[in-house]
Scaffold this motif. Structure first.
Motif: not given
Length: 250
Positions: A40-67
């Motif tokens: 949300l701060t960077w308004q950009s996809v952000f990843s760490s290990g198996p998790l990725t956060a995708i900004p949906l708006s200025g105040t919400s983000a989708l958190l997903v796990r990937h292999d």
């Protein structure tokens, strides 16, 4: 973990991890909330290990796990640095070719060669900056400097102050910029652009200077954090939460 939407509780961009909460029955750990907050701060996809956060708006983000795991710095090295090296090489070849063709035709190629040489110098400078970012020494000072310059570019003439403190494994660099002519709502709007290339205003387009945007990959790979907020009526605050070398994940 199923995909989870993380929200800023107050309906405004988060000022810290305590401002975030997740949907669903599963409670999210602090690192997951931090990851969503950085997206949300960077308004950009952000990843760490198996998790990725995708900004949906200025105040919400989708958190997903990937292999699997692709370290962000690997893409930085393979794509960005490789691209710059290649473009520099192509421009060098073009400059030599233009000079040889002009000599064969007995014409003056001074202006074209000068333009190409200028472009080569520009790419060489960019390459130097990118390689400088990869070095650990002085990284914090460079990042603080870019925050100061970004604040000044967004807010105009300001009074600025920098302070440093320790908290657990982090060294926190706090940059405060006071504006004498902008309202709180204007500063809040501009504060959302700290992680973007500046000036990055719609009327001016994307600026020539990347500002803090050039540090996003470094912040992601080293699990640093950046948070922005407005204090009082006219103070834009950016905090850099930087882990020490011994705490960085491999």
């Amino acid at each position: 973990m199923l995909p989870t939407v993380v929200h800023a509780k107050a309906g405004s961009p988060p000022r810290g991890v305590e401002d975030l909460s997740g949907d669903g029955e599963d409670s999210l750990d602090r690192e997951s909330l931090i990851l969503a907050g950085q997206a949300l701060t960077w308004q950009s996809v952000f990843s760490s290990g198996p998790l990725t956060a995708i900004p949906l708006s200025g105040t919400s983000a989708l958190l997903v796990r990937h292999d699997g795991e692709t370290r962000p710095e690997e893409w930085h090295d393979r794509f960005v640095l490789g691209l710059v090296h290649r473009m520099k090489g192509e421009l060098s070849i073009a400059a030599v070719t233009a000079r040889l063709l002009a000599e064969a035709a007995d014409e003056d190629s001074g202006e074209d060669t000068e333009l190409l040489a200028s472009a080569i110098d520009g790419f060489a400078g960019l390459l130097g900056e990118l390689e400088e970012e990869r070095r650990p020494g002085g990284l914090a000072e460079q990042m603080v400097r870019d925050v100061l310059r970004t604040h000044a570019a967004l807010l105009g003439l300001v009074h600025q102050q920098v302070s440093v403190r320790r908290h657990e494994e982090y060294t926190i660099h706090t940059i405060r910029s006071v504006s004498a002519h902008l309202t709180r709502s204007e500063i809040e709007r501009l504060g959302r652009q700290v992680g973007l290339p500046w000036p990055a205003r719609p009327k001016n387009g994307i600026g020539r200077d990347l500002g803090m945007a050039r540090w996003r990959t470094t912040m992601e790979s080293q699990r640093h954090q950046m948070w922005c907020r407005v204090e009082k009526k006219n103070v834009l605050v950016t905090e850099l939460w930087l882990r020490g070398p011994q705490e960085r994940s491999e």
